[in-house]
Structure formats: structure tokens, C-alpha cells
Design an enzyme around this catalytic site. Structure first.
Site, PDB file in Angstrom:
ATOM      1  N   GLU A  25       0.729  -1.244   0.308  1.00 47.14           N
ATOM      2  CA  GLU A  25      -0.512   0.305   0.172  1.00 47.14           C
ATOM      3  C   GLU A  25       1.184   1.391   0.229  1.00 47.14           C
ATOM      4  O   GLU A  25       0.254   2.113  -0.468  1.00 47.14           O
ATOM      5  CB  GLU A  25      -0.504   0.049   1.379  1.00 47.14           C
ATOM      6  N   ASP A 121      -2.930  -2.926   2.988  1.00 43.83           N
ATOM      7  CA  ASP A 121      -3.231  -3.419   4.339  1.00 43.83           C
ATOM      8  C   ASP A 121      -4.241  -3.917   4.502  1.00 43.83           C
ATOM      9  O   ASP A 121      -5.445  -4.524   3.667  1.00 43.83           O
ATOM     10  CB  ASP A 121      -3.771  -2.320   5.092  1.00 43.83           C
ATOM     11  N   TYR A 343      -0.445  -2.974  13.804  1.00 45.32           N
ATOM     12  CA  TYR A 343      -1.096  -2.246  12.685  1.00 45.32           C
ATOM     13  C   TYR A 343      -2.726  -1.683  13.600  1.00 45.32           C
ATOM     14  O   TYR A 343      -2.939  -2.137  14.357  1.00 45.32           O
ATOM     15  CB  TYR A 343      -2.175  -2.904  11.791  1.00 45.32           C
TER      16      TYR A 343
END
Length: 885
Positions: A25, A121, A343
Site C-alpha cells: 500500500e 493493508d 497495526y
């Protein structure tokens, strides 16, 4: 390890070798993958080894749009071209990232690329970013999915060992496309319809609506309505001091027979609604003896759960004043650049059930490498040796559904530290990292233990309550520096001891309105929006989702601030007149589903069903098209002169006849004569204090936020100009509203008389005096037919207001302070800069140095800073960016 770049790039393999293209990403993630897998050669836009090519997007590279044959070029803000419901959606490259899209297209079309790995992601948006790229490039290769929860090398290598098949990801991809297309349909059609409605009487009043932003705004507006409608009531409390054998303590009168009524939130057991009643208690108890009974109970308090993004944003806002947007940026940097957090864009507050070993490694790492967290980490690892459930060497780390629960995890688990040691963190980054680490450590500690004491003192038939809470065992509070404090204890009394009333007073108080939202409390409201939903099934669906997602809530709040639906004052979020007008419109048009959480709750419920393969994408999109038709139909067919609503009567009387000026949906109008002014001149809604000031002073400004008919922002002074009695266009109105762009009439043919005005400084070009004149600052020698100087500058430069204090500083020192609200006319992006004079007296921008020790960057702007003031509305090339959801 990645090698140094070379100048020659390899061509597609000619010897039959095949490779797989990995698309991340962001460039930093591509770099991390290359380092973790090893053996890559680095080129300008990608990495390559014998098996893989790695490149990346930079977030979204494409946006969905109506196909060319359905897109309206002119008149898109009129009802004639609504609704826009294309049979399919086209893709349009995002201009600023188009070069990156071309790189990926070229790589996808390489003959040796026979497979693709989606390394964007892990989640709905990451899935969408990759799918749109593959669609645009017409990719035909097989696809696999890399699903990463952490960016450490071990996590990346583990992810590649467990790639997911493309078929498993199709439901998530369908849900992602549905979310994107549905937001587009409601955002574009709703925004264009409401803008068309509000612009019917002339001008351009951009009115954005969206599936998440409008219900969020409704929450803030409804709270402000409660505050405005709140009528404060007087009440009284009675407080007394009692002397016991061991010392003095305070008690507060209460009614032991009181029963809480959810409908009467002002009622409390200790409130008296009559001063006479309060004084009678004082008279009855003053100087009298009392008997004491008390009860002490043990109480425990568990550590708060691990952070998801929303709870982290709330905590950071409450503790440090960080905005939700800033917290997300910091958390993303700690995950992506520093690799010290997992994350962050997660809605889970639990960890996987098989994560005990990882947690143990993480805490061992903290014990070994961090002096600050070492004592707490060692305490966790040591645990309680007598605990039969404890696993050897794991201490307090053991299966616990409050911490380890697969059923509480969707795409991502809670935010916790990684095995990486932090290096070179900024102060805000460290503060956020510390929040996460301490929460992570605290959750494994035992509960904090308290002794809660309730003491009732009865005197002359009246009851007084005294409460105390003593920390007996700090448990998890140890991580936050708490320890046992004996001096918190109440003065002890004996069983049934008789005490003496030493002093007793009546305390007069007033009820208070509910507090305005801060970012922390608004994030909580968005997260728990389901409580406003009446339908039980819908409320249950929203229990996990709320308004928006953890990753989008910050952007929603920032979007409402950008569109001037709210302003931020200190930490409070206050809705503007524009926000109230939108809510009035939507209620009046009977499209309140746009203002309630039900809409997004319904969507999230159905998107979850699509992700689970229990609902078809086509069914969902048909329902969205029907709703869009209804919204536009309501706006088109409304034919009344005004929208019903709760309108105000202004405090300031009509400047023409002195009678009351009342508000309706579109205007402020005198109830007696013909005086009337628009509520939204130039597409900007008046705030009540502004219109009151205008009626009193006949002028106000400069004000910003006006828009031309083409949607271009501009600033101006607004004046009420007297109208000749024989003017047939304004019969019996007395005054009319006009924009003043700061150019005195005939200043080219007749010199301006500055007599009586304050000189602000010396002209840097001719040593004349500089004066304020309307929307500009101008040299006294720059007016009239014989002018000898050309120095002038706007009071608003690229949407940044230049105060007289800053103008004086510019003239005396050659540079203003750092100004933070400039916005580029070309890109719409904000930037910070100084205004500075060059040796010739011209004004330009000077930018902050990006690294310590470097001189500020100067950009010669000539007359740019002066001429690019928002004196007059200029033609806008596009208004697309403002149509959002």
C-alpha cells in the site's frame, strides 16, 4: 538485504523465468518486505530478485466515477441532471499519484509477471486499493493475499508462509466495492441535491452530505440544541462538619428515600429545590449531636482493556489534547516507520488466543531492553508462583478471555508493542508509544483493590453521607505510579459513636447544561452510536461498528471542520450556523435517515453479511440506488417558501424601522418593513453574533468562507448600504447587503484621502505611509492618477488573514511570524510560511527549515503574496473535491 540502486533496469525475463509482483500500500511497506525477504536489487520504483518484484501504491491511486457518457460537465449542481445513478462505475486516476499508477501498470504488464500478491493493508480499504489497481491495469494473473498484523521481519516472513487464496478474499472485495460505490452515490447525489436546493435563490451554497459525516454532525448539533434550550434551575445542598473522638469529617445531606428517575436527570439524592427547606435542615441540626453508622466493603477494579484505535484516540485527546487525526498519524508512524507498534487501524481490543508466546516474548524484550518498563515486565513474568493455573515462566500471562479472544477480532487485533526497541522517537510519538506500552503491561497485572467506606451520620432526623475509598493493593495501578496512601482514609469512628455538629452551611448551586463534545467524547459517541437506534437488531449490528470505522473517524471529524460545519475552540467542537441549517433542511425535506445512525448501522450490518457471503453485492446496490432516488425526489419536489424549523428573533432591531428582525430558512427579515438580508451571502452562513454585529455597525469583516458561483472560495467585508427611497428593486428596505472587496471607489482617478486614519508603518518601496483600506493594505502614494508607488497587499492572502499586528511586524522587521493557515489555490492544501520582504520591497513566502541548522527556504514570489489575496472571487476549474461524503 537490499543493494544500492543501479542505473540500468532489467527487461522482462527472456529465458522463460517467471516472477510474482508484490504490491504494497505504501513505499515504506514495500521496503520492509524487501528487507524481510532479502536478496533484492533496488531500482527507482521497485525491488527485484530472482522470484519477486516488489512495488507499491501510495494509498488510493484511483477513484470511482460515473462513466464518461453519464458524467455531467456543466450544470451538475442543478436538479435537471439528478439523480446520477450510472449502470456501472468507471475508474479515474488520482492526478497527484498518476505517475505511481503508471509504474504499477507497466510492472503488471511485464511478460515475466505471472502472479500478483496483494500486500496492501489488511482490511476493507487495503483490499479496495489493490482491486482497483488490478482492474484498471486489466490484470489477468493469479492473485494471492498477504495478511499482515505487524511489520516486524518475523511477522512479514510468517505472512508469506501463510498467503491466502484470492477466492477467500472475494467477499471482502465485494463489501469494499459496495461501501465505496454506495458512499459515492449518496455523497454525490445528496451533496448536489442539497446544494441545488440551497442555491435556488441565487449564488452557490455548497452543502455537503454523507453517509457517516451527516449523522456525526447531527450528534453534535443535537447536543448544542440541548445546551441552547437548557434552562438552569437553582438548587441547594447542605454540608456539615462533625467532630468525632479521632478528628473532624464532612458529611453531605441526602434523602435516604430517594429513587432515581431516568426521565428526570436533574434530580439527585442530595439536591434540595427550595432554599427554605435547606435552611430548615440547617436550623434543625446546628450544634446538635449525631449518631454514626458505617459500612466498609472491599472493591476491585480491573485494568482497562487493550487499545483499539478509537480508544487510543480518545485517551490521547483527553490526556494530551491530540486530535484524532494527529493520533492516527502518530500511531501509523510508530507502526510503519519505527516498527514499534502493531497495526493501528483496528477496532479490536483483544489478542488471538494463540498469542501467549508472542506476548511473553514482547514482555521479555521490554524487561531486557527498557529500564523504564523493566520492573513491571519482570513482575508480570515472575507472577504468583503459587497460582496453579500459571504456566512455568509465563507468570501472569495465561489464557484469559478478556485479553485473548478470537471471537472479538475481525481483521486486526488490539494495538500492542512489537519486539522492536524504539529509537529516535519525537516527543508526541513517545507519549503515544508510552500510552500503549503501559496499557499493554497493565492488562496482565492483578486488579486494584480498594476499601470503600460509606458513613451515615443521623442528626435531628436528617441524614448526612460521607464516602471514602482507600487503595489497599495497587495492582495494575502500579504501572501508572500508584501506591498505597494511608492518608486517604477517613477519620475513624467507633461503632454507634455520638458526634457533635461543628458547622453546617447551605450551598447555593445551579444545574448545568450537558457538556459540548470534545474529540474524545465525540469519538465515543461515534463508536457507541447504536444506542440511538430504536430497532433491536440494528442496534446489535451497530454495537461492534458504530459511525464510521476506527480508521475513518478522524477524517470524518476533520472533514466537518474543513467544511465549516464545526469549529474547534480549545478542546470543544461547536457546530456552526451552516450545520444547523443543514439539519433543518434534512428534517424539513423528510430525509432524516441522513441524520440518524440507522443508515450507517444498516449499511454496516449488510456489508458484514456480504463479507460473510450471506448477501449478494447486487442486492445491496439496488437498495442504495432506491434510497438515492428518494433523497433527490424529496429535494426536487419541495415547493414551500421556507423550511419549517426552530428559528430565532434577533436581539438587534431592524436598522431601517426599529422593529424585530426574524429568521426563516433563507433570510433574516424585518417583521414590519421590507428590510431583508440573505442568511448565506456568497454561500457562507451567518453566525448569529455576526449578523447582530452587522446590524449594529453596518459593516463586518473581513470574513472568509464565501464562494463564487463556480465554487471558488473568497474573502470580503460585508456592508449594509443605504438605499435611495425611489429604488424600485428594494422598496421600503432602507439598506441592502453588499460585498466590499477593498478597492475604494475611483482610486485610479482620484487619490484616497487617508486623513484621520492610523498609519501602520513605512512603505518598503518609497518610504510613504501604509494604511488599511477595505480588504487591503496600501501605500499612500499608490492611489490617484499620479501615483508613484505600487506597494499593496491583501488583508487575506491565500485564505490566511493578515492582521494589522502582522503587517506592522512585516514592515518593521521584514518578516511576519510563522502563519499557519495558507491554502494553495491550485491544490487546496494548507501550508505554513512567513511573509517576508525582499531587498526591493516585494513580498514573498519564506518557509521553515526542514532540518536543524539549515536556513529558511525562500521562495521569491514578487507580488504573489500580495496579489493572491482572496480579494475577489476567481473562476474555479473544478468543484469536485467539495462534493464528498
Amino acid at each position: 538485504m537490499a543493494k544500492a540502486p543501479t542505473k540500468t533496469k532489467p527487461s522482462a525475463s527472456a529465458d522463460g523465468e517467471t516472477k510474482t509482483l508484490i504490491i504494497a500500500e505504501k513505499p515504506s511497506v514495500a521496503n520492509d518486505i524487501a528487507k524481510a525477504l532479502g536478496g533484492f536489487q533496488k531500482y527507482d520504483d521497485y525491488f527485484e530478485n530472482a522470484d519477486f518484484v516488489i512495488s507499491s501504491a501510495v494509498g488510493h491511486l484511483l477513484e470511482i466515477a460515473a462513466p464518461e457518457e453519464y458524467e455531467v460537465k456543466r450544470g451538475k449542481w442543478s436538479f435537471a441532471n439528478l439523480p446520477v445513478i450510472p449502470p456501472h462505475f468507471a475508474l479515474r486516476p488520482i492526478v497527484k499519484t498518476e505517475s505511481r499508477l503508471k509504474v504499477l501498470q507497466k510492472l503488471i504488464k511485464r511478460k515475466d509477471i505471472t502472479g500478483l500478491i496483494n500486500a496492501c493493508d489488511a482490511g476493507r480499504e487495503g483490499e479496495l486499493i489493490f482491486r482497483l489497481i488490478a482492474q484498471h491495469a486489466k490484470a489477468s494473473q493469479s492473485i494471492k493475499r498477504l495478511w499482515l498484523q505487524s511489520m516486524t521481519p518475523n511477522a512479514i516472513r510468517s505472512g508469506f508462509e501463510n498467503l491466502r487464496p484470492d477466492l477467500d478474499m472475494q467477499p471482502l472485495a465485494d463489501a469494499a466495492r459496495c461501501r465505496s460505490e454506495a458512499d459515492w452515490l449518496v455523497g454525490i447525489n445528496g451533496t448536489r441535491a442539497m446544494t441545488a436546493f440551497n442555491s435556488k435563490s441565487g449564488g452557490f451554497f455548497l452543502t455537503t452530505v454523507g453517509r457517516v459525516q451527516t449523522p456525526t454532525l447531527s450528534v453534535v448539533v443535537e447536543r448544542e440544541e440541548q445546551i441552547r434550550q437548557f434552562i438552569s434551575k437553582d438548587y441547594w445542598e447542605v454540608k456539615a462538619e462533625f467532630i468525632a473522638a479521632a478528628g473532624i469529617y464532612e458529611g453531605r445531606w441526602f434523602d435516604p428515600k430517594f429513587k432515581k428517575d431516568p426521565a428526570e436527570t436533574d434530580l439527585r439524592e442530595n439536591r434540595l429545590w427550595s432554599e427554605a427547606a435547606a435552611q430548615s435542615i440547617v436550623a434543625a441540626c446546628r450544634g446538635k449531636k449525631g449518631t454514626v453508622k458505617e459500612e466498609a466493603k472491599p472493591a476491585t477494579q480491573l485494568a482497562p482493556q487493550l487499545f483499539d484505535l478509537t480508544s487510543l484516540q480518545r485517551e490521547a485527546n483527553a490526556r494530551f489534547g491530540f486530535s484524532a487525526k494527529n493520533t492516527l498519524g502518530l500511531a501509523q508512524a510508530l507502526y510503519e516507520r519505527h516498527k514499534v507498534l502493531t497495526y493501528p487501524r483496528t477496532d479490536a481490543r483483544a489478542l488471538p488466543e494463540d498469542y501467549l508466546d508472542t506476548v511473553k516474548q514482547t514482555i521479555e524484550n521490554l524487561a531486557e531492553h527498557s529500564q523504564e518498563y523493566k520492573p513491571f515486565a519482570k513482575q508480570i513474568l515472575h507472577g504468583d508462583p503459587t497460582d496453579p493455573k500459571a504456566k512455568a515462566g509465563y507468570g501472569w500471562i495465561k489464557p484469559n478471555k478478556r485479553i485473548f479472544d478470537n471471537s472479538k477480532i475481525s481483521d486486526h487485533f488490539a494495538i500492542i508493542p512489537t519486539l522492536e526497541a524504539p529509537k529516535n522517537l519525537s516527543e508526541p510519538e513517545y507519549k503515544l508509544y508510552d500510552l500503549v506500552v503501559r496499557r499493554f503491561l497493565a492488562v496482565f497485572f492483578p486488579a486494584a483493590e480498594f476499601r470503600v467506606t460509606t458513613r451515615i451520620t443521623e442528626s435531628s432526623g436528617h441524614h448526612f453521607k460521607t464516602e471514602g475509598r482507600v487503595l489497599v493493593s495497587p495492582g495494575w495501578l502500579t504501572v501508572y505510579g500508584k501506591s498505597i496512601q494511608a492518608d486517604d482514609e477517613l477519620v475513624p469512628v467507633q461503632a454507634n459513636e455520638t458526634v457533635q455538629n461543628e458547622a453546617i452551611v447551605v450551598v447555593p448551586l445551579k444545574t448545568k447544561p450537558p457538556a459540548r463534545y470534545t474529540e474524545a467524547t465525540l469519538l465515543s459517541a461515534m463508536e457507541s452510536a447504536g444506542k440511538w437506534v430504536d430497532d433491536d437488531e440494528m442496534r446489535e449490528a451497530m454495537a461492534e461498528k458504530g459511525l464510521g470505522t476506527p480508521a475513518t473517524r478522524a477524517a470524518i471529524i476533520e472533514g466537518l471542520l474543513f467544511e465549516k460545519y464545526m469549529v474547534r475552540e480549545a478542546r470543544e467542537l461547536i457546530p456552526t450556523a451552516k450545520a444547523f441549517q443543514l439539519m433543518t433542511l434534512l428534517r424539513g425535506l423528510d430525509v432524516e435517515e441522513l441524520t440518524r445512525p440507522d443508515l450507517t448501522g444498516n449499511w454496516e450490518n449488510k456489508l458484514a453479511l456480504i463479507e460473510q457471503g450471506k448477501m449478494k453485492r447486487e442486492t445491496f446496490m439496488q437498495e442504495i440506488a432506491q434510497m438515492t432516488q428518494r433523497i433527490v425526489k424529496r429535494a426536487k419536489e419541495y415547493d414551500s417558501d421556507t423550511i419549517p424549523g426552530d428559528y430565532a428573533t434577533l436581539k438587534t432591531p431592524c436598522p431601517h424601522c426599529g422593529k424585530a428582525v426574524k429568521e426563516n430558512y433563507r433570510r433574516f427579515a424585518c417583521e414590519q418593513c421590507g428590510f431583508t438580508i440573505s442568511k448565506t451571502p456568497g454561500g457562507r452562513a451567518f453566525e448569529y453574533p455576526e449578523v447582530e454585529s452587522l446590524l449594529q455597525e453596518k459593516t463586518i469583516g473581513p470574513l472568509q468562507g464565501f464562494r463564487s458561483k463556480m465554487g471558488r472560495p473568497f474573502a470580503a467585508i460585508i456592508k449594509l448600504s443605504e438605499i435611495p427611497e425611489d429604488d424600485k428593486d428594494y422598496p421600503n428596505a432602507g439598506f441592502k447587503l453588499e460585498f466590499d472587496f477593498g478597492n475604494s471607489a475611483n482610486d485610479e482617478t482620484e487619490a484616497i484621502d487617508f486623513t484621520g486614519r492610523e498609519a501602520l508603518g513605512v512603505c518598503p518601496k518609497c518610504s510613504g505611509a501604509i494604511y488599511e483600506d477595505g480588504m487591503r493594505y496600501i501605500c499612500e502614494h499608490n492611489t490617484g492618477p499620479n501615483k508613484t508607488c505600487d506597494f499593496k497587499t491583501g488583508k487575506v492572502v491565500l485564505q490566511q488573514e493578515i492582521s494589522t499586528e502582522q503587517l506592522k511586524k512585516l514592515l518593521t522587521t521584514g518578516k511576519t511570524d510563522l502563519l499557519t493557515n495558507f491554502k494553495s489555490n491550485r491544490t487546496g492544501r494548507g501550508f505554513k510560511a512567513y511573509l517576508a520582504l525582499d531587498p526591493s520591497g516585494k513580498i514573498g513566502f519564506e518557509f521553515e527549515a526542514k532540518a536543524a541548522g539549515k536556513a529558511p527556504v525562500k521562495k521569491r514570489a514578487g507580488e504573489t503574496a500580495a496579489s493572491k489575496s482572496a480579494d475577489k472571487p476567481k473562476r474555479a476549474s473544478r468543484a469536485k473535491a467539495a462534493e464528498g461524503a
